[in-house]
Scaffold this motif. Structure first.
Motif, mmCIF file in Angstrom:
data_model
loop_
_atom_site.group_PDB
_atom_site.id
_atom_site.type_symbol
_atom_site.label_atom_id
_atom_site.label_comp_id
_atom_site.label_asym_id
_atom_site.label_seq_id
_atom_site.Cartn_x
_atom_site.Cartn_y
_atom_site.Cartn_z
ATOM 1 N N GLU A 1 2.188 5.989 -7.191
ATOM 2 C CA GLU A 1 0.925 6.364 -7.843
ATOM 3 C C GLU A 1 0.424 5.259 -8.767
ATOM 4 O OE1 GLU A 1 1.570 10.135 -9.685
ATOM 5 O OE2 GLU A 1 1.799 11.205 -7.783
ATOM 6 N N VAL A 2 0.402 4.035 -8.257
ATOM 7 C CA VAL A 2 -0.143 2.886 -8.975
ATOM 8 C C VAL A 2 -1.101 2.169 -8.030
ATOM 9 C CG1 VAL A 2 1.902 2.586 -10.434
ATOM 10 C CG2 VAL A 2 1.773 1.396 -8.241
ATOM 11 N N SER A 3 -1.767 1.133 -8.535
ATOM 12 C CA SER A 3 -2.675 0.362 -7.687
ATOM 13 C C SER A 3 -1.875 -0.532 -6.740
ATOM 14 C CB SER A 3 -3.602 -0.493 -8.549
ATOM 15 O OG SER A 3 -2.864 -1.511 -9.202
ATOM 16 N N VAL A 4 -2.546 -0.989 -5.664
ATOM 17 C CA VAL A 4 -1.894 -1.886 -4.711
ATOM 18 C C VAL A 4 -1.525 -3.195 -5.396
ATOM 19 C CG1 VAL A 4 -2.196 -3.179 -2.563
ATOM 20 C CG2 VAL A 4 -3.067 -0.838 -2.736
ATOM 21 N N ALA A 5 -2.397 -3.661 -6.288
ATOM 22 C CA ALA A 5 -2.112 -4.908 -7.001
ATOM 23 C C ALA A 5 -0.861 -4.774 -7.872
ATOM 24 C CB ALA A 5 -3.314 -5.307 -7.854
ATOM 25 N N THR A 6 -0.719 -3.622 -8.532
ATOM 26 C CA THR A 6 0.469 -3.386 -9.365
ATOM 27 C C THR A 6 1.722 -3.329 -8.508
ATOM 28 O OG1 THR A 6 -0.804 -2.210 -11.048
ATOM 29 C CG2 THR A 6 1.558 -1.789 -10.988
ATOM 30 N N ALA B 1 0.834 -1.211 0.000
ATOM 31 C CA ALA B 1 0.000 0.000 0.000
ATOM 32 C C ALA B 1 0.864 1.256 0.000
ATOM 33 C CB ALA B 1 -0.934 -0.005 1.215
ATOM 34 N N ALA C 1 2.405 1.612 -3.407
ATOM 35 C CA ALA C 1 1.401 2.043 -4.381
ATOM 36 C C ALA C 1 1.153 3.538 -4.279
ATOM 37 C CB ALA C 1 0.099 1.276 -4.151
ATOM 38 N N GLU C 2 1.092 4.061 -3.050
ATOM 39 C CA GLU C 2 0.865 5.492 -2.857
ATOM 40 C C GLU C 2 2.057 6.306 -3.363
ATOM 41 O OE1 GLU C 2 -0.150 8.681 0.737
ATOM 42 O OE2 GLU C 2 0.179 6.556 1.180
#
Length: 319
Positions: free
Chosen positions: A29-34, A22, A25-26
């Motif tokens: 600036e991508v999704s948590v899955a990415t 998480a 991702a923050e």
């Protein structure tokens, strides 16, 4: 690009010691899955990262492994951050690059580098003026210069508006543009040889798919120096000798720049100063505001222009 994200993820773990998907991702600036897939890709590629489950878990570098991707010494890191740091607030690309580089530095260098980045504040606006935004054409010209693509320019020059196809050779920085006291210039090849364009006079810039080759003998620093020397020569075709109190010399030098030179001293303590400008009338206009504090000894044409300006002012404002 994914490669950029993988490097950024590695640097983030190196800086923090532990990072969750998480948090990554923050930051990226991508999704948590990415972010989770990127971390798994690092592990699959042989990078010693591993996940820890449970409260306070996350991804860590095995055994505190570290990778110094910068190769900079402490003094080199400080010099780089002193130079680039002041530009970071206004330039997202520079800010992102410095953030990544900071994470790549060894911990012993990082504190000094952060201090260097904030040690200098650059305010490009003169007193009484507001800051200038780069002309709209700058971004287009930067990309064309890097990609070696010809550009079709619409240009408002001294002879009116014209259109031409140019090769943006560039100068000084990787983008090939010059920032001269807030005024941007582009060095480019044309059908009539190398030319210099003021970017704020470019009304249109359309990149083409035509590639060009920068001349082998083109040297950025020396090319711009040639431009500067030629322009300064044109700006100093008429010189005058002025007698003025020594305490005013710094003010005169600030106004005339390199075209102000102290050449002697009078018996009464006044400095003998040589100043230059493109024309006699230009010199007279710049010196008229000094009134009797500045005495022009020569040439006669500048003295004549001063007398004309004085007579006009008396005729307009005398009781």
């Amino acid at each position: 690009m994914r490669a950029d994200r993988l490097v950024a993820a590695l640097l983030l773990m190196q800086a923090r010691g532990r990072v969750t998907a998480a948090e990554l991702a923050e930051e990226l600036e991508v999704s948590v899955a990415t972010a989770r897939r990127d971390l798994e890709a690092l592990s699959a590629a042989g990078v010693p990262v591993y996940p820890q489950a449970g409260r306070g878990g996350g991804w860590r570098l095995l055994g505190g492994a570290r990778t110094d991707l910068s190769g900079l010494s402490s003094s080199e890191a400080q010099a780089l951050f002193l130079l680039a740091g002041p530009a970071a607030p206004a330039t997202p690309e520079v800010r992102s690059a410095l953030r990544k580089l900071l994470r790549a530095l060894p911990a012993t260098f990082r504190e000094d580098a952060e201090a260097a980045a904030s040690a200098v504040v650059v305010d490009p606006a003169r007193w009484g003026a507001t800051g200038k935004e780069p002309p709209a054409a700058v971004r287009v010209l930067r990309e064309a210069t890097v990609r070696r693509r010809r550009v079709r320019l619409a240009y408002d020059g001294r002879d009116g508006r014209s259109e031409r196809l140019v090769d943006p050779y560039g100068l000084v920085d990787p983008y090939g543009l010059v920032d001269k006291d807030g005024v941007w210039y582009l060095l480019a090849g044309t059908a009539r040889g190398r030319r210099t364009f003021r970017v704020d006079r470019i009304t249109g810039a359309e990149p083409t798919e035509e590639e060009f080759e920068r001349p082998d003998d083109f040297a950025a620093g020396s090319a711009w120096q040639e431009v500067v020397e030629e322009m300064e020569r044109r700006r100093s075709t008429v010189a005058a000798i002025v007698l003025i109190a020594a305490r005013f010399v710094p003010i005169l030098r600030d106004r005339f720049g390199r075209h102000c030179e102290v050449v002697g001293e009078e018996e009464d303590g006044r400095a003998r100063v040589r100043v230059a400008a493109p024309m006699a009338v230009t010199l007279a206009e710049q010196l008229a505001g000094w009134g009797a504090r500045a005495e022009v000894v020569e040439p006669e044409e500048v003295r004549t222009e001063l007398a004309r300006i004085g007579a006009e002012l008396v005729a307009r404002y005398a009781p």
